[in-house]
Design an enzyme around this catalytic site. Sequence first.
Site, PDB file in Angstrom:
ATOM      1  N   ASN A   1       0.853  -1.188   0.000  1.00 11.97           N
ATOM      2  CA  ASN A   1       0.000   0.000   0.000  1.00 11.97           C
ATOM      3  C   ASN A   1       0.888   1.237   0.000  1.00 11.97           C
ATOM      4  OD1 ASN A   1       0.649  -0.730   2.715  1.00 11.97           O
ATOM      5  ND2 ASN A   1      -1.095   0.371   3.531  1.00 11.97           N
TER       6      ASN A   1
ATOM      7  N   GLU B   1       0.413   5.226   0.565  1.00 10.89           N
ATOM      8  CA  GLU B   1      -0.514   6.286   0.988  1.00 10.89           C
ATOM      9  C   GLU B   1      -0.014   7.654   0.542  1.00 10.89           C
ATOM     10  OE1 GLU B   1      -1.078   5.592   5.203  1.00 10.89           O
ATOM     11  OE2 GLU B   1      -2.326   3.830   4.773  1.00 10.89           O
TER      12      GLU B   1
ATOM     13  N   GLU C   1      -2.824  -4.950  -2.811  1.00 12.84           N
ATOM     14  CA  GLU C   1      -3.300  -5.933  -3.785  1.00 12.84           C
ATOM     15  C   GLU C   1      -3.357  -5.326  -5.175  1.00 12.84           C
ATOM     16  OE1 GLU C   1      -4.557  -5.122  -0.883  1.00 12.84           O
ATOM     17  OE2 GLU C   1      -5.659  -6.754   0.064  1.00 12.84           O
TER      18      GLU C   1
ATOM     19  N   CYS D   1     -10.000  -5.370   0.641  1.00  9.04           N
ATOM     20  CA  CYS D   1     -11.127  -4.427   0.554  1.00  9.04           C
ATOM     21  C   CYS D   1     -11.943  -4.691  -0.716  1.00  9.04           C
ATOM     22  CB  CYS D   1     -10.621  -2.989   0.583  1.00  9.04           C
ATOM     23  SG  CYS D   1      -9.980  -2.391  -0.989  1.00  9.04           S
TER      24      CYS D   1
ATOM     25  N   CYS E   1     -10.335  -3.794  -4.138  1.00  7.76           N
ATOM     26  CA  CYS E   1      -9.323  -4.769  -4.564  1.00  7.76           C
ATOM     27  C   CYS E   1      -9.977  -6.060  -5.040  1.00  7.76           C
ATOM     28  CB  CYS E   1      -8.347  -5.043  -3.434  1.00  7.76           C
ATOM     29  SG  CYS E   1      -7.254  -3.642  -3.148  1.00  7.76           S
TER      30      CYS E   1
END
Length: 131
Positions: free
Chosen positions: A40, A42, A53, A84, A87
Site C-alpha cells: 500500500n 498512501e 493488492e 477491501c 481490490c
Amino acid sequence: MTAELEKRAIAVHGAAYAPYSEFRVGACVQMNGKLFDGVNVENASYGLGICAERSAVFSAVIAGAHELAAVMVCTDASPPSSPCGACRQVLYEFARDPAAVVVTSINPAGERRSWTLAELLPDGFSGRELP
Ligand code: THU
C-alpha cells in the site's frame, strides 16, 4: 509456489508506505506463472492512496501478465484481514475462474485465513454485461 508467495508477501510488507494509517500491507500475486509484489502506498491527500493488492496486480499488468492464479496478503492484523471491496473487484477482472483463485491473508505471527475469490466477491461484475 504457496511458500514462495508467502515469503514474498511477508518480505514486501516491510516496504509498505503507510505513514498515515500505520497499517502496512504487503501482497504477492501469481499471474501467468510469475510472482508480482505490491504494497500500500498512501498520500498526504488521503484519497490518493492505493492498496497493496492493486499495486501488485498493476505491476503484473505492466509485465504483460493478465491471468490471476493466487493472491497472498500480509498485514499485522490479528486475525488476518481480508482484501477491501475495490481490490476484490480488481482481482476479479483478471480471474478466469474466481472459484479457482485462492486468496490467503497472513500475519507475521503465523496466523492465516483463506477464501476463494468467488467467496469474497459473489456474483461480481465481469464486464460481460458491457455493450
Ligand atoms: N489496505 C490495503 O492495502 N489492502 C486492503 O485490502 C485493505 C486496506 C490499505 C489501504 C490503506 O493504505 C491502509 O491499508 C488502511 O486502510
